[in-house]
Design a protein around this motif. Structure first.
Motif, PDB file in Angstrom:
ATOM      1  N   ARG A 201      80.234  27.268  18.779  1.00  0.00           N
ATOM      2  CA  ARG A 201      79.130  26.427  19.438  1.00  0.00           C
ATOM      3  C   ARG A 201      78.176  27.129  20.164  1.00  0.00           C
ATOM      4  O   ARG A 201      78.228  28.338  20.648  1.00  0.00           O
ATOM      5  CB  ARG A 201      79.770  25.222  20.372  1.00  0.00           C
ATOM      6  CG  ARG A 201      80.482  26.105  21.745  1.00  0.00           C
ATOM      7  CD  ARG A 201      81.212  24.850  22.414  1.00  0.00           C
ATOM      8  NE  ARG A 201      80.428  23.993  22.966  1.00  0.00           N
ATOM      9  CZ  ARG A 201      81.051  23.060  23.851  1.00  0.00           C
ATOM     10  NH1 ARG A 201      82.145  23.131  24.275  1.00  0.00           N
ATOM     11  NH2 ARG A 201      80.098  22.053  24.385  1.00  0.00           N
TER      12      ARG A 201
ATOM     13  N   GLU B 240      74.927  18.745  17.283  1.00  0.00           N
ATOM     14  CA  GLU B 240      76.185  19.206  16.721  1.00  0.00           C
ATOM     15  C   GLU B 240      76.179  20.303  15.927  1.00  0.00           C
ATOM     16  O   GLU B 240      75.043  20.495  14.991  1.00  0.00           O
ATOM     17  CB  GLU B 240      76.741  17.943  15.718  1.00  0.00           C
ATOM     18  CG  GLU B 240      77.863  18.251  14.773  1.00  0.00           C
ATOM     19  CD  GLU B 240      78.963  17.973  15.884  1.00  0.00           C
ATOM     20  OE1 GLU B 240      80.042  19.200  15.865  1.00  0.00           O
ATOM     21  OE2 GLU B 240      79.233  17.490  16.854  1.00  0.00           O
ATOM     22  N   PRO B 241      76.704  21.362  16.282  1.00  0.00           N
ATOM     23  CA  PRO B 241      77.748  21.421  17.326  1.00  0.00           C
ATOM     24  C   PRO B 241      77.018  21.222  18.618  1.00  0.00           C
ATOM     25  O   PRO B 241      76.004  21.752  18.826  1.00  0.00           O
ATOM     26  CB  PRO B 241      78.445  22.826  17.245  1.00  0.00           C
ATOM     27  CG  PRO B 241      77.732  23.741  16.570  1.00  0.00           C
ATOM     28  CD  PRO B 241      76.596  22.840  15.742  1.00  0.00           C
ATOM     29  N   GLN B 242      77.710  20.880  19.571  1.00  0.00           N
ATOM     30  CA  GLN B 242      77.112  20.665  21.123  1.00  0.00           C
ATOM     31  C   GLN B 242      77.117  21.955  21.901  1.00  0.00           C
ATOM     32  O   GLN B 242      78.159  22.694  22.079  1.00  0.00           O
ATOM     33  CB  GLN B 242      78.034  19.639  21.794  1.00  0.00           C
ATOM     34  CG  GLN B 242      77.571  19.257  23.106  1.00  0.00           C
ATOM     35  CD  GLN B 242      78.344  18.492  23.853  1.00  0.00           C
ATOM     36  OE1 GLN B 242      79.507  18.789  24.493  1.00  0.00           O
ATOM     37  NE2 GLN B 242      78.156  17.123  23.911  1.00  0.00           N
TER      38      GLN B 242
END
Length: 373
Positions: free
Chosen positions: A200, A229-231
């Motif tokens: 991420r 996304e991804p965070q």
């Protein structure tokens, strides 16, 4: 080992006075101690013990004298004793300069003062601040201002001699020494794994958790990237009075933010980060912004103080206090690898032009020579 003083002169004896633990001023004194002792100057640094522990002035060749940041008789007596026999005293910041001027009262010792910031002081009313700055400006033999605005302010308050300071940048080197300044040899993947951020984007902010550094704006902006996304995960390294308040909000709003507390591995954190964020700054020149540019990490910063002059086109600047603009800049850069690469190239070009610690020490020594010859 220090080089001998030139032309057979006895070594110049200087005392550097620090009031607190500001990363900017403490880093400058550490760099100055290194450059001065290499030129045969004897350097004593007076500061709180915790500042010595953080910056290791003795490792730079200086003698450290622990003096608390207080104006009580015992602290002033300790400072006065440390300044005994000095050829010149150099105070860093108005608080330190006020105490140095009191300690030197009645002694014909030149006093150099460096002002790093024009921001408000914690717990000080504007009138009190102006009275202190006026006394300091008039007591100083020379005032060195970090910005043209601070030089002008010193002159308006009655300084006999005010000049623009040449400040060293953390890790800056002369051009012939290569382009690896500010880099770390640590494995970024290992650092990410230790932080639990594999897979991420990693955002980084560093600084004491005080009002005026933009952390509330930063948390406002963090809400906007919760849905990515991804965070992304925002790491904030630093300690201070806002910690409990910030932590409660992070928990209440389920923000992708982690408070790391005080860290000694900032270069490793920088090496692992995708973006560095400076949402606010109380220094004339943000230390974190300089470190990010030297490390080649894309930077998003609030347009405050001297930030525009410091970073030029090598960073993404947003209006101070504008959480929406900050969020847009972050999400935009995360989605644009070409823009991030352009910022890295621009930062390398910019940092090559920065003055080195040696150049900053040379300017200060010229001032010292003027006052002591």
């Amino acid at each position: 080992m220090s080089t001998p003083a030139p032309y057979g002169r006895p070594p110049l004896r200087t005392v550097q006075v620090l009031g607190g633990a500001s990363a900017g001023s403490s880093g400058q004194v550490r760099a100055l101690a290194t450059g001065l002792t290499a030129r045969g100057v004897r350097v004593t640094v007076c500061s709180p013990q915790r500042t010595e522990e953080a910056h290791d002035f003795t490792g730079a060749g200086a003698v450290h004298v622990p003096v608390p940041r207080r104006g009580d008789p015992a602290s002033l007596a300790a400072l006065r004793a440390a300044c005994s026999g000095a050829d010149l005293v150099h105070a860093h910041g108005p608080h330190a300069a006020l105490r140095a001027s009191l300690a030197l009262s009645g002694r014909p010792v030149p006093l150099v003062v460096t002002w790093y910031s024009g921001g408000s002081w914690d717990g000080s009313r504007p009138r009190v601040r102006e009275l202190v700055e006026r006394r300091v400006a008039r007591a100083a033999s020379v005032v060195l201002g970090a910005t043209p605005e601070l030089v002008g302010r010193a002159r308006s308050l009655g300084a006999r001699d005010a000049r623009l300071a040449v400040l060293a940048h953390p890790g800056a080197r002369a051009p012939h020494e290569g382009d690896m300044a500010g880099r770390t040899t640590a494995d970024p993947d290992k650092t990410r794994a230790e932080l639990g951020t594999v897979g991420r984007p990693l955002l980084l902010a560093v600084g004491a958790l005080h009002a005026g550094r933009g952390y509330r704006t930063l948390l406002d902006a963090a809400r906007a990237w919760r849905g990515l996304e991804p965070q992304p995960l925002l790491l904030i390294a630093g300690e201070g009075p806002l910690r409990s308040q910030l932590q409660r909000r992070i928990h209440r709003e389920d923000l992708p933010v982690r408070l790391l507390g005080r860290r000694t591995d900032v270069p490793e954190l920088l090496g692992a980060a995708d973006l560095v964020l400076v949402p606010g700054c109380r220094e004339a020149r943000s230390v974190l912004a300089q470190e990010a540019l030297l490390a080649g990490v894309p930077l998003v910063a609030a347009e405050v103080g001297m930030m525009t002059e410091l970073v030029g086109g090598a960073a993404e600047l947003v209006p101070h206090g504008d959480a929406e603009a900050l969020a847009r800049a972050v999400t935009g850069l995360l989605g644009d690898p070409y823009r991030r690469q352009r910022l890295r190239v621009a930062s390398r070009a910019l940092t090559r032009s920065w003055p080195s610690e040696d150049e900053a020490a040379a300017q200060v020594l010229r001032v010292y020579d003027e006052l002591t010859m």
